[in-house]
Design an enzyme around this catalytic site. Structure first.
Site, PDB file in Angstrom:
ATOM      1  N   CYS A 164      -5.885  15.104 -82.113  1.00 58.43           N
ATOM      2  CA  CYS A 164      -5.037  16.287 -81.983  1.00 58.43           C
ATOM      3  C   CYS A 164      -3.737  15.842 -81.334  1.00 58.43           C
ATOM      4  O   CYS A 164      -3.753  15.279 -80.234  1.00 58.43           O
ATOM      5  CB  CYS A 164      -5.751  17.302 -81.084  1.00 58.43           C
ATOM      6  N   ASN A 165      -2.625  16.078 -82.019  1.00 55.62           N
ATOM      7  CA  ASN A 165      -1.336  15.677 -81.458  1.00 55.62           C
ATOM      8  C   ASN A 165      -1.011  16.460 -80.192  1.00 55.62           C
ATOM      9  O   ASN A 165      -0.470  15.904 -79.236  1.00 55.62           O
ATOM     10  CB  ASN A 165      -0.219  15.905 -82.476  1.00 55.62           C
ATOM     11  N   CYS A 180       0.732  17.059 -86.888  1.00 54.59           N
ATOM     12  CA  CYS A 180      -0.403  17.863 -86.408  1.00 54.59           C
ATOM     13  C   CYS A 180      -1.554  17.562 -87.351  1.00 54.59           C
ATOM     14  O   CYS A 180      -1.359  17.515 -88.572  1.00 54.59           O
ATOM     15  CB  CYS A 180      -0.031  19.347 -86.445  1.00 54.59           C
ATOM     16  N   THR A 181      -2.727  17.340 -86.791  1.00 58.66           N
ATOM     17  CA  THR A 181      -3.845  16.883 -87.629  1.00 58.66           C
ATOM     18  C   THR A 181      -4.374  17.962 -88.573  1.00 58.66           C
ATOM     19  O   THR A 181      -5.154  17.657 -89.473  1.00 58.66           O
ATOM     20  CB  THR A 181      -4.994  16.336 -86.757  1.00 58.66           C
ATOM     21  N   HIS A 182      -3.971  19.202 -88.364  1.00 56.21           N
ATOM     22  CA  HIS A 182      -4.346  20.249 -89.323  1.00 56.21           C
ATOM     23  C   HIS A 182      -3.541  20.133 -90.629  1.00 56.21           C
ATOM     24  O   HIS A 182      -4.024  20.515 -91.690  1.00 56.21           O
ATOM     25  CB  HIS A 182      -4.081  21.644 -88.744  1.00 56.21           C
ATOM     26  N   GLU A 236      -7.120  27.193 -90.420  1.00 60.52           N
ATOM     27  CA  GLU A 236      -8.453  27.478 -89.854  1.00 60.52           C
ATOM     28  C   GLU A 236      -9.177  28.540 -90.689  1.00 60.52           C
ATOM     29  O   GLU A 236     -10.393  28.537 -90.767  1.00 60.52           O
ATOM     30  CB  GLU A 236      -8.317  27.963 -88.400  1.00 60.52           C
ATOM     31  N   ASP A 269     -10.613  17.988 -81.216  1.00 58.56           N
ATOM     32  CA  ASP A 269      -9.393  18.674 -81.664  1.00 58.56           C
ATOM     33  C   ASP A 269      -9.547  20.145 -81.283  1.00 58.56           C
ATOM     34  O   ASP A 269     -10.631  20.589 -80.899  1.00 58.56           O
ATOM     35  CB  ASP A 269      -9.249  18.535 -83.191  1.00 58.56           C
ATOM     36  N   SER A 270      -8.475  20.904 -81.451  1.00 60.43           N
ATOM     37  CA  SER A 270      -8.555  22.340 -81.185  1.00 60.43           C
ATOM     38  C   SER A 270      -9.441  23.052 -82.211  1.00 60.43           C
ATOM     39  O   SER A 270      -9.909  24.154 -81.963  1.00 60.43           O
ATOM     40  CB  SER A 270      -7.154  22.951 -81.237  1.00 60.43           C
ATOM     41  N   TYR A 319      -3.975  25.409 -80.145  1.00 60.34           N
ATOM     42  CA  TYR A 319      -3.462  24.838 -78.892  1.00 60.34           C
ATOM     43  C   TYR A 319      -1.926  24.873 -78.869  1.00 60.34           C
ATOM     44  O   TYR A 319      -1.325  24.921 -77.801  1.00 60.34           O
ATOM     45  CB  TYR A 319      -3.878  23.365 -78.768  1.00 60.34           C
ATOM     46  N   GLY A 320      -1.331  24.780 -80.045  1.00 62.07           N
ATOM     47  CA  GLY A 320       0.122  24.599 -80.158  1.00 62.07           C
ATOM     48  C   GLY A 320       0.964  25.527 -79.312  1.00 62.07           C
ATOM     49  O   GLY A 320       1.900  25.093 -78.643  1.00 62.07           O
TER      50      GLY A 320
HETATM   51  N1  DGL Z   1      -4.512  19.856 -84.678  1.00 63.11           N
HETATM   52  C1  DGL Z   1      -3.745  19.960 -83.502  1.00 63.11           C
HETATM   53  C2  DGL Z   1      -2.571  19.044 -83.442  1.00 63.11           C
HETATM   54  O1  DGL Z   1      -2.655  17.983 -84.011  1.00 63.11           O
HETATM   55  C3  DGL Z   1      -3.609  21.284 -82.827  1.00 63.11           C
HETATM   56  C4  DGL Z   1      -3.026  22.393 -83.582  1.00 63.11           C
HETATM   57  C5  DGL Z   1      -3.174  23.672 -82.808  1.00 63.11           C
HETATM   58  O2  DGL Z   1      -4.285  23.954 -82.364  1.00 63.11           O
HETATM   59  O3  DGL Z   1      -2.156  24.359 -82.631  1.00 63.11           O
HETATM   60  O4  DGL Z   1      -1.573  19.312 -82.831  1.00 63.11           O
END
Ligand code: DGL
Length: 274
Positions: free
Chosen positions: A74-75, A185-187, A153, A11-12, A43-44
């Protein structure tokens, strides 16, 4: 047949730990190798091309560590790279994330569904396909959440600032009468209690992580690569960010394992896992 090589997960940042926790629970005999790209999170807001480049380098590094399959927890990275990765590595099994639009559409009675995800995910062709396939006749509210991954984070799962950000996105959705909300988003499951407090009990909050853990299990058995039933699994984490901070997050999620190790990027192009 059994296979004691590890499952590679990435994941990011810490978001993929929400998926990893489910995999660890469902598959305690498996060894898990997790990489969080703290040097590049979030990453978004990045372009899909850049996220795809990172995803390829991370996959290479996890395979070099002996990974038997790759879970893109990570989506955003799944949206950017799942299909090209499958094409580039036809012999490797990949499991990726996608926003759980289908169960949300099946659940809704008001006919209005909210999706929270990153800009990268919303921009992807994958997301467009999912909406086209599953969301006919339903009103979809696509809500990007800039700044939320940064709060998470930083460990701000319940702070004033995080709550204000969430209210700014969720209250307008409530006014439009959503009764299902997809965490794309997994966060975001890390702030689920706060989200649920804001939306109340009438809105079903949907996190696909348990379904992803089941999918990993299915693929392991389908491909005959599950670990021996007597094996003792473990979770080993690497980050390109701060290992101390990463460890604190693992502890908050009730995950333990050997010390988190520092991974390094070389010229933003190749990744080395020690
Ligand atoms: N956790 C990630 C996702 O599921 C990335 C979120 C990010 O880094 O912006 O999209």
């Amino acid at each position: 047949m059994s296979d004691d090589r590890p499952i590679g997960i990435f994941d990011s940042g810490i978001g993929g730990l929400t998926v990893t926790a489910r995999i660890r629970q469902a598959l305690p005999t498996e060894r898990l190798l997790y990489f969080g790209d703290g040097a590049h999170v979030p990453y978004g807001p990045r372009g899909l091309e850049e996220v795809r480049r990172f995803s390829f380098a991370i996959t290479e590094a996890l395979l070099a560590k002996g990974a038997k399959m790759i879970v893109i927890a990570c989506n955003s990275a799944s949206a950017a790279a799942l299909r090209p990765l499958r094409e580039a590595y036809p012999d490797v099994a990949f499991v990726g994330m996608e926003p759980a639009v289908k169960p949300a559409v099946e659940h809704t009675r008001t006919g209005v569904v909210g999706v929270m995800a990153t800009v990268a995910t919303f921009q992807s062709a994958l997301y467009g396909t999912i909406v086209e396939r599953f969301a006919q006749g339903v009103e979809m509210i696509h809500q990007p959440c800039p700044g939320l991954v940064k709060q998470i984070e930083a460990g701000e799962f319940d702070s004033e600032v995080t709550e204000q950000l969430l209210r700014g996105w969720l209250e307008p959705m409530l006014e439009r009468n959503i009764d299902a909300l997809v965490l794309g988003c997994t966060h975001y499951p890390l702030v689920r209690p706060l989200i649920e407090r804001i939306v109340g009990p009438e809105v079903r909050v949907i996190d696909p992580a348990p379904a992803i853990a089941r999918q990993v299990e299915r693929v392991l058995h389908r491909d005959g690569i599950a670990a021996n039933v007597t094996s003792i699994g473990e979770l080993r984490c690497y980050t390109s960010g701060d290992p101390e901070q990463f460890l604190r997050m693992m502890e908050r999620l009730g995950l333990d394992g050997p010390p988190v190790r520092q991974a390094t990027w070389d010229q933003e192009a190749t990744l080395t896992l020690p």
